[in-house]
Design an enzyme around this catalytic site. Sequence first.
Site, PDB file in Angstrom:
ATOM      1  N   LYS A 108       0.863  -1.197   0.000  1.00  0.00           N
ATOM      2  CA  LYS A 108       0.000   0.000   0.000  1.00  0.00           C
ATOM      3  C   LYS A 108       0.888   1.231   0.000  1.00  0.00           C
ATOM      4  O   LYS A 108       2.049   1.190   0.438  1.00  0.00           O
ATOM      5  CB  LYS A 108      -0.916   0.028   1.228  1.00  0.00           C
ATOM      6  N   PRO A 137      10.259  -4.536   0.658  1.00  0.00           N
ATOM      7  CA  PRO A 137      11.235  -4.276   1.718  1.00  0.00           C
ATOM      8  C   PRO A 137      10.532  -4.185   3.073  1.00  0.00           C
ATOM      9  O   PRO A 137       9.415  -3.668   3.156  1.00  0.00           O
ATOM     10  CB  PRO A 137      11.842  -2.930   1.324  1.00  0.00           C
ATOM     11  N   GLY A 174       9.403  -0.524   5.388  1.00  0.00           N
ATOM     12  CA  GLY A 174       9.528   0.480   4.343  1.00  0.00           C
ATOM     13  C   GLY A 174       8.355   1.437   4.266  1.00  0.00           C
ATOM     14  O   GLY A 174       8.346   2.339   3.444  1.00  0.00           O
ATOM     15  N   GLY A 175       7.326   1.188   5.082  1.00  0.00           N
ATOM     16  CA  GLY A 175       6.123   2.018   4.990  1.00  0.00           C
ATOM     17  C   GLY A 175       5.162   1.524   3.912  1.00  0.00           C
ATOM     18  O   GLY A 175       4.176   2.186   3.587  1.00  0.00           O
ATOM     19  N   LEU A 176       5.455   0.339   3.360  1.00  0.00           N
ATOM     20  CA  LEU A 176       4.601  -0.234   2.306  1.00  0.00           C
ATOM     21  C   LEU A 176       3.605  -1.235   2.878  1.00  0.00           C
ATOM     22  O   LEU A 176       2.826  -1.835   2.130  1.00  0.00           O
ATOM     23  CB  LEU A 176       5.470  -0.918   1.236  1.00  0.00           C
ATOM     24  N   GLY A 236       4.199  -6.436   6.094  1.00  0.00           N
ATOM     25  CA  GLY A 236       3.827  -7.405   7.133  1.00  0.00           C
ATOM     26  C   GLY A 236       2.313  -7.432   7.335  1.00  0.00           C
ATOM     27  O   GLY A 236       1.708  -8.503   7.462  1.00  0.00           O
ATOM     28  N   SER A 237       1.698  -6.258   7.320  1.00  0.00           N
ATOM     29  CA  SER A 237       0.242  -6.173   7.492  1.00  0.00           C
ATOM     30  C   SER A 237      -0.464  -6.839   6.314  1.00  0.00           C
ATOM     31  O   SER A 237      -1.482  -7.520   6.482  1.00  0.00           O
ATOM     32  CB  SER A 237      -0.198  -4.709   7.554  1.00  0.00           C
ATOM     33  N   ASP A 273      -2.746  -1.502   9.941  1.00  0.00           N
ATOM     34  CA  ASP A 273      -2.905  -1.489   8.488  1.00  0.00           C
ATOM     35  C   ASP A 273      -3.569  -2.755   7.953  1.00  0.00           C
ATOM     36  O   ASP A 273      -3.834  -2.845   6.759  1.00  0.00           O
ATOM     37  CB  ASP A 273      -1.533  -1.341   7.804  1.00  0.00           C
TER      38      ASP A 273
END
Length: 287
Positions: A12, A97, A100-102, A105-106, A139
Amino acid sequence: MSHSLTLPSPAKLNLFLHIVGRRHDGYHELQTVFQFLDYGDDITFTLTPDQPDIRLARPIPGVPDDDNLIIRAARALATHSRHSLPGVVIDIEKRLPMGGGLGGGSSNAATTLVGLNHLWQLGLSLDQLAEIGLGLGADVPVFVRGHAAFGEGVGERLTPVNPPEDWFLVLKPACNINTGKIFSEEGLTRDTPKIKIAPAFEGDASRYRNDCEDVVRQLYPEVHKSLEWLSQFGPARLTGTGACIFGRFPTESAARIIWESKPSGITGFVAKGVNISPLHKKLTELK
Ligand SMILES: C[C@](O)(CO)[C@H](O)COP(=O)(O)OP(=O)(O)OC[C@H]1O[C@@H](n2ccc(N)nc2=O)[C@H](O)[C@@H]1O
Ligand SMILES: Nc1ncnc2c1ncn2[C@@H]1O[C@H](COP(=O)(O)OP(=O)(O)OP(=O)(O)O)[C@@H](O)[C@H]1O
């Protein structure tokens, strides 16, 4: 039914991220727009009817299996069955990564909840899965629901939105950022005025920002430098608490031209923004 299923676990972006307050438990109240990328990890679930364990085919380096959000999601889901369930071997092809703020994991947790609900034939609703997901991370619900959304609260109050499905160049500066550290920084902007409606993203979105960006630029010069470089070509922004940054382009080729000229030492990728999660698109095709 087949005993094996491979499902996408997309990234995301936070197209903007406003911090509008702080809850009593210390968590920050956000207003954000989540959009998915047509890029991410792939997770393969293989049922093992002869043995009951939930296990990973390959561990993720640096993440103990018991802490892995995939295992935690599968275990949390299994507690919602009144019957004994077949075991499962889960194999992840990791592309996103970490830290990474992407939301990697969520997203992995959400794909596990949705995928195993299907394979184990549990029949839980998306509302139930989103609630289990929220216990694993803020998230997770948006990935479970699978539609781009205006998120409020810690990201669990979701209103579907349809921002333009542009192309993005995502860069990962060579540093890892801990979300908790950014949210505990004294200098963080925590009082951005609330906006009342989910933004339609028609026209100029430049009045929306990422409130973590100033603090992250100060603490991580690599992120500052990457943002300066990318912003030569148009607005560039941080996703989540970083370290990844993104620029938006109208076409794939426009994004790829900039990608080819990126400074050495930065990794990243080009991907399309999508309002329906690739996970849900694949599940619809299976039905
Ligand atoms: C920044 C975002 O990526 C935006 O989408 C998410 O809100 C992050 O959510 P998340 O991955 O669930 O965050 P975690 O990695 O669990 O958060 C680590 C720590 O950051 C702080 N934290 C996180 C989210 C939030 N809304 N307020 C916070 O204050 C809390 O101290 C928490 O213990
Ligand atoms: N399956 C998993 N994939 C990635 N990280 C995981 C997983 N399970 C547990 N983790 C832990 O979660 C941490 C955060 O990883 P993640 O990729 O979700 O970060 P992120 O992209 O910054 O997410 P967010 O945007 O939600 O803050 C990792 O450093 C790792 O220790």
